[in-house]
Design a protein around this motif. Sequence first.
Motif, PDB file in Angstrom:
ATOM      1  N   GLY A   1     -10.150  23.309 -25.438  1.00 58.51           N
ATOM      2  CA  GLY A   1      -9.956  23.301 -23.999  1.00 58.51           C
ATOM      3  C   GLY A   1     -10.772  22.217 -23.311  1.00 58.51           C
ATOM      4  N   ARG A   2     -10.779  22.281 -21.989  1.00 62.22           N
ATOM      5  CA  ARG A   2     -11.488  21.289 -21.181  1.00 62.22           C
ATOM      6  C   ARG A   2     -12.975  21.627 -21.136  1.00 62.22           C
ATOM      7  NH1 ARG A   2     -11.004  20.448 -14.637  1.00 62.22           N
ATOM      8  NH2 ARG A   2     -11.964  18.359 -14.548  1.00 62.22           N
ATOM      9  N   ILE A   3     -13.820  20.636 -21.404  1.00 59.39           N
ATOM     10  CA  ILE A   3     -15.267  20.776 -21.268  1.00 59.39           C
ATOM     11  C   ILE A   3     -15.727  19.798 -20.202  1.00 59.39           C
ATOM     12  CG2 ILE A   3     -17.513  20.599 -22.388  1.00 59.39           C
ATOM     13  CD1 ILE A   3     -16.161  21.123 -25.061  1.00 59.39           C
ATOM     14  N   VAL A   4     -16.401  20.317 -19.189  1.00 61.41           N
ATOM     15  CA  VAL A   4     -16.949  19.481 -18.123  1.00 61.41           C
ATOM     16  C   VAL A   4     -18.455  19.698 -18.081  1.00 61.41           C
ATOM     17  CG1 VAL A   4     -16.907  18.904 -15.670  1.00 61.41           C
ATOM     18  CG2 VAL A   4     -14.820  19.741 -16.793  1.00 61.41           C
ATOM     19  N   MET A   5     -19.227  18.619 -18.186  1.00 54.99           N
ATOM     20  CA  MET A   5     -20.685  18.683 -18.102  1.00 54.99           C
ATOM     21  C   MET A   5     -21.132  17.914 -16.862  1.00 54.99           C
ATOM     22  SD  MET A   5     -23.635  17.281 -20.731  1.00 54.99           S
ATOM     23  CE  MET A   5     -22.881  18.045 -22.151  1.00 54.99           C
ATOM     24  N   VAL A   6     -21.880  18.586 -15.988  1.00 50.28           N
ATOM     25  CA  VAL A   6     -22.347  17.975 -14.743  1.00 50.28           C
ATOM     26  C   VAL A   6     -23.865  17.860 -14.798  1.00 50.28           C
ATOM     27  CG1 VAL A   6     -22.399  18.143 -12.223  1.00 50.28           C
ATOM     28  CG2 VAL A   6     -20.433  19.047 -13.494  1.00 50.28           C
ATOM     29  N   THR A   7     -24.382  16.658 -14.562  1.00 48.17           N
ATOM     30  CA  THR A   7     -25.824  16.446 -14.555  1.00 48.17           C
ATOM     31  C   THR A   7     -26.235  15.672 -13.316  1.00 48.17           C
ATOM     32  OG1 THR A   7     -27.694  15.380 -15.674  1.00 48.17           O
ATOM     33  CG2 THR A   7     -25.531  14.436 -16.057  1.00 48.17           C
ATOM     34  N   ALA A   8     -27.358  16.064 -12.731  1.00 47.51           N
ATOM     35  CA  ALA A   8     -27.866  15.382 -11.543  1.00 47.51           C
ATOM     36  C   ALA A   8     -28.415  13.993 -11.873  1.00 47.51           C
ATOM     37  CB  ALA A   8     -28.952  16.237 -10.882  1.00 47.51           C
ATOM     38  N   GLU A   9     -28.764  13.771 -13.121  1.00 48.13           N
ATOM     39  CA  GLU A   9     -29.304  12.462 -13.505  1.00 48.13           C
ATOM     40  C   GLU A   9     -28.181  11.452 -13.689  1.00 48.13           C
ATOM     41  OE1 GLU A   9     -32.688  12.033 -16.043  1.00 48.13           O
ATOM     42  OE2 GLU A   9     -32.806  14.209 -16.333  1.00 48.13           O
ATOM     43  N   ASP A  10     -28.565  10.190 -13.582  1.00 51.12           N
ATOM     44  CA  ASP A  10     -27.594   9.107 -13.758  1.00 51.12           C
ATOM     45  C   ASP A  10     -27.407   8.726 -15.221  1.00 51.12           C
ATOM     46  OD1 ASP A  10     -27.122   8.839 -11.004  1.00 51.12           O
ATOM     47  OD2 ASP A  10     -28.884   7.558 -10.766  1.00 51.12           O
ATOM     48  N   GLU A  11     -28.106   9.417 -16.103  1.00 49.77           N
ATOM     49  CA  GLU A  11     -28.089   9.083 -17.529  1.00 49.77           C
ATOM     50  C   GLU A  11     -27.201  10.057 -18.298  1.00 49.77           C
ATOM     51  OE1 GLU A  11     -29.923   6.483 -18.102  1.00 49.77           O
ATOM     52  OE2 GLU A  11     -31.167   6.498 -16.295  1.00 49.77           O
TER      53      GLU A  11
ATOM     54  N   ARG B   1     -25.196  16.739  -8.421  1.00 47.62           N
ATOM     55  CA  ARG B   1     -25.916  17.993  -8.618  1.00 47.62           C
ATOM     56  C   ARG B   1     -25.035  19.159  -8.188  1.00 47.62           C
ATOM     57  NH1 ARG B   1     -29.570  20.731  -5.274  1.00 47.62           N
ATOM     58  NH2 ARG B   1     -29.327  19.074  -3.728  1.00 47.62           N
ATOM     59  N   VAL B   2     -25.083  20.233  -8.956  1.00 48.66           N
ATOM     60  CA  VAL B   2     -24.417  21.468  -8.536  1.00 48.66           C
ATOM     61  C   VAL B   2     -25.310  22.145  -7.503  1.00 48.66           C
ATOM     62  CG1 VAL B   2     -23.691  23.768  -9.278  1.00 48.66           C
ATOM     63  CG2 VAL B   2     -23.126  21.776 -10.670  1.00 48.66           C
ATOM     64  N   THR B   3     -24.778  22.339  -6.307  1.00 42.50           N
ATOM     65  CA  THR B   3     -25.579  22.915  -5.214  1.00 42.50           C
ATOM     66  C   THR B   3     -25.333  24.399  -5.020  1.00 42.50           C
ATOM     67  OG1 THR B   3     -23.876  22.274  -3.614  1.00 42.50           O
ATOM     68  CG2 THR B   3     -25.695  20.714  -4.003  1.00 42.50           C
ATOM     69  N   ALA B   4     -24.193  24.900  -5.497  1.00 46.18           N
ATOM     70  CA  ALA B   4     -23.895  26.325  -5.320  1.00 46.18           C
ATOM     71  C   ALA B   4     -22.941  26.791  -6.414  1.00 46.18           C
ATOM     72  CB  ALA B   4     -23.277  26.577  -3.945  1.00 46.18           C
ATOM     73  N   VAL B   5     -23.111  28.045  -6.794  1.00 43.04           N
ATOM     74  CA  VAL B   5     -22.233  28.692  -7.772  1.00 43.04           C
ATOM     75  C   VAL B   5     -21.631  29.925  -7.102  1.00 43.04           C
ATOM     76  CG1 VAL B   5     -22.066  29.829 -10.018  1.00 43.04           C
ATOM     77  CG2 VAL B   5     -23.625  27.889  -9.709  1.00 43.04           C
TER      78      VAL B   5
ATOM     79  N   ALA C   1     -17.819  35.047  -8.114  1.00 41.43           N
ATOM     80  CA  ALA C   1     -16.576  35.787  -7.907  1.00 41.43           C
ATOM     81  C   ALA C   1     -15.362  34.869  -8.015  1.00 41.43           C
ATOM     82  CB  ALA C   1     -16.602  36.474  -6.547  1.00 41.43           C
ATOM     83  N   ALA C   2     -15.455  33.698  -7.400  1.00 38.78           N
ATOM     84  CA  ALA C   2     -14.339  32.746  -7.443  1.00 38.78           C
ATOM     85  C   ALA C   2     -14.346  31.907  -8.709  1.00 38.78           C
ATOM     86  CB  ALA C   2     -14.389  31.831  -6.227  1.00 38.78           C
ATOM     87  N   LYS C   3     -15.459  31.942  -9.445  1.00 40.65           N
ATOM     88  CA  LYS C   3     -15.662  31.111 -10.629  1.00 40.65           C
ATOM     89  C   LYS C   3     -15.474  29.627 -10.292  1.00 40.65           C
ATOM     90  CE  LYS C   3     -13.522  33.645 -14.046  1.00 40.65           C
ATOM     91  NZ  LYS C   3     -13.336  34.064 -15.456  1.00 40.65           N
ATOM     92  N   THR C   4     -16.261  29.197  -9.305  1.00 41.36           N
ATOM     93  CA  THR C   4     -16.285  27.799  -8.904  1.00 41.36           C
ATOM     94  C   THR C   4     -17.728  27.356  -8.675  1.00 41.36           C
ATOM     95  OG1 THR C   4     -16.120  28.296  -6.540  1.00 41.36           O
ATOM     96  CG2 THR C   4     -14.053  27.959  -7.737  1.00 41.36           C
ATOM     97  N   VAL C   5     -17.953  26.048  -8.729  1.00 41.85           N
ATOM     98  CA  VAL C   5     -19.230  25.468  -8.336  1.00 41.85           C
ATOM     99  C   VAL C   5     -18.960  24.384  -7.300  1.00 41.85           C
ATOM    100  CG1 VAL C   5     -20.315  25.942 -10.561  1.00 41.85           C
ATOM    101  CG2 VAL C   5     -19.242  23.714 -10.159  1.00 41.85           C
ATOM    102  N   THR C   6     -19.946  24.156  -6.453  1.00 41.88           N
ATOM    103  CA  THR C   6     -19.867  23.086  -5.462  1.00 41.88           C
ATOM    104  C   THR C   6     -20.865  22.006  -5.842  1.00 41.88           C
ATOM    105  OG1 THR C   6     -19.275  24.670  -3.727  1.00 41.88           O
ATOM    106  CG2 THR C   6     -20.060  22.504  -3.017  1.00 41.88           C
ATOM    107  N   LEU C   7     -20.418  20.753  -5.798  1.00 41.92           N
ATOM    108  CA  LEU C   7     -21.271  19.625  -6.142  1.00 41.92           C
ATOM    109  C   LEU C   7     -21.907  19.038  -4.887  1.00 41.92           C
ATOM    110  CD1 LEU C   7     -19.099  17.737  -8.791  1.00 41.92           C
ATOM    111  CD2 LEU C   7     -20.560  19.744  -9.065  1.00 41.92           C
ATOM    112  N   SER C   8     -22.918  18.199  -5.104  1.00 41.52           N
ATOM    113  CA  SER C   8     -23.629  17.563  -3.992  1.00 41.52           C
ATOM    114  C   SER C   8     -22.721  16.661  -3.177  1.00 41.52           C
ATOM    115  CB  SER C   8     -24.817  16.764  -4.531  1.00 41.52           C
ATOM    116  OG  SER C   8     -24.409  15.891  -5.570  1.00 41.52           O
ATOM    117  N   THR C   9     -21.587  16.264  -3.718  1.00 43.94           N
ATOM    118  CA  THR C   9     -20.610  15.437  -3.001  1.00 43.94           C
ATOM    119  C   THR C   9     -19.628  16.268  -2.181  1.00 43.94           C
ATOM    120  OG1 THR C   9     -19.209  15.496  -4.968  1.00 43.94           O
ATOM    121  CG2 THR C   9     -20.697  13.617  -4.720  1.00 43.94           C
ATOM    122  N   GLY C  10     -19.725  17.609  -2.320  1.00 46.38           N
ATOM    123  CA  GLY C  10     -18.784  18.488  -1.650  1.00 46.38           C
ATOM    124  C   GLY C  10     -17.625  18.909  -2.520  1.00 46.38           C
TER     125      GLY C  10
END
Length: 528
Positions: free
Chosen positions: A144-154, A196-200, A203-212
């Motif tokens: 399946g789809r794997i998405v990895m989110v990191t606040a660092e630029d590396e 950066r993930v700012t909110a989880v 219930a909706a199984k979603t995350v919000t990123l620093s970009t909105g």
Amino acid sequence: MDDASWVRVCRDDDLAEGEPRVLKAGDQDVYLVRLDGVVRAVGTECPHYHEPLIKGVLFGHEVVCPAHFARLDARDGRMVSPPALDDLPRYPVKIENGEVWVGPVEKPRFPKPVGDDPHTFLIVGGGAAGEAAAETLRREGFAGRIVMVTAEDERPYDRPNLSKDLLTGKAKPEWMPLRGPKFHANQKIELITGRRVTAVDPAAKTVTLSTGERLAFDRALIATGGVPKKLSIPGADAPGCLLLRSFADGRALLEAASASKSVVLVGAGFIGMELAGALRELGLRVQVVSPGRLPLSRVLGDRIASLVLSRHEANGVEFHLGAAPVRITGTPGDMQVELSDGATVAGGFVVFGLGIDAAVDCLAGTGLAGPDGIPVDASMRTKHPDIFAAGDIAIAPDIAGEAVRVEHWAVALRQGRHAARAMLGSSAPYGEVHFFWTRQAGLPLKYVGAARSWDEIVYRGDVETAEFLAGFYQGGVLKAAATVGRRIELAAVERLMRVGRTPSRAELADEGFDLVAAAKAAASCKSD
């Protein structure tokens, strides 16, 4: 296979059961061992830092690297436990007329996803736990789809080296990433950096990123690690005051060190003391400030801490113990740290090494995290059935069932692997013993287990000459062990802890009690 590509390496009767040898197969060295009557051949070096495995120890089918206790299966080269991330190369073996022949090397291949799977697994964090989880999902066949989110630029990198070889120049910045630039794309792992993930929203199984942006998931792993602790004193946020957690922090520290002749380190924990050694190696005057009596005594006890202190002092590190910073003034190149005892310590820059807090801000209001981290069960699952946590933020049961939060690289890698398997449906409990390593003024110290407290430390060998094994006991039960100079015995203790046969105080203290033999015997009684 062309018979001309096979090489005779030894006689069949040269190989005793369970006794490995390194032999030449043409122009290559191979690690040969007879296991359950079958001769096996694999690569000779640990994939982590290339330590010769023949210097390690074989327990059952597993060879333990002596450097950082990675475990590899000698039957097929499979990586069993990090910090190694890759399998060993392996070689086909045949026996003809009483002679052992080895064929061409079979290099390890990382499996690529095959098939279709509609599910999305989200990994929040690109550190040790997150990278290990993503790789394990693919190793275990998740398509399946794997998405990895990191606040660092590396892309994910070797964080322990920030306070070790990167500073001294022994490790170049381009060596730091754990994988090559094409690895994640080849594995269809979507790596989102600099956000950066700012909110989880469980219930909706979603995350919000620093970009909105919002990302949906079927299952998620929270592996956000930690944020460095800061002092709430005047001047602590001034230019010239640095932290060390990220690659960017490491670059800033390198720049400051190249422009200065002196530094003040605030904190005498493991990272601070590793920095002290590395910065002294660069020729800087290093002064350490800490309110404690001895560095590292809370983890290692006074006797070992005194050894660490004496080695750093012999290396030229100056200590201001029993006093805390109360104010920082000055500008980069000329900083002053005022202490609670009235003294003032000067340096070109200041580095805070005060430990970390769990990075759980994104879980505010979810009920999944407390101020000290995220409680999880033995499968690394949080209160939400589809949200897992691993690494520095996870408060997880250890092998003895005690819930602890451990801030060490190898632990994060192992927990990430375990969480990935649980995300795929495994219900196996976590079965690893915690482990970390550190280098203190030339002392290669290793530690297994987790002792929050102890009522007795039992020693084998001599602490003062830096050749010892120490066991930390609480109520007669071994909680942890540490060593300088006796790494194979420590590996044996780790194995005994893992199989539930910890040595007694008398056994650990007795030089005549063979810990390695006991661990080998325990291995033969327990399936690998």
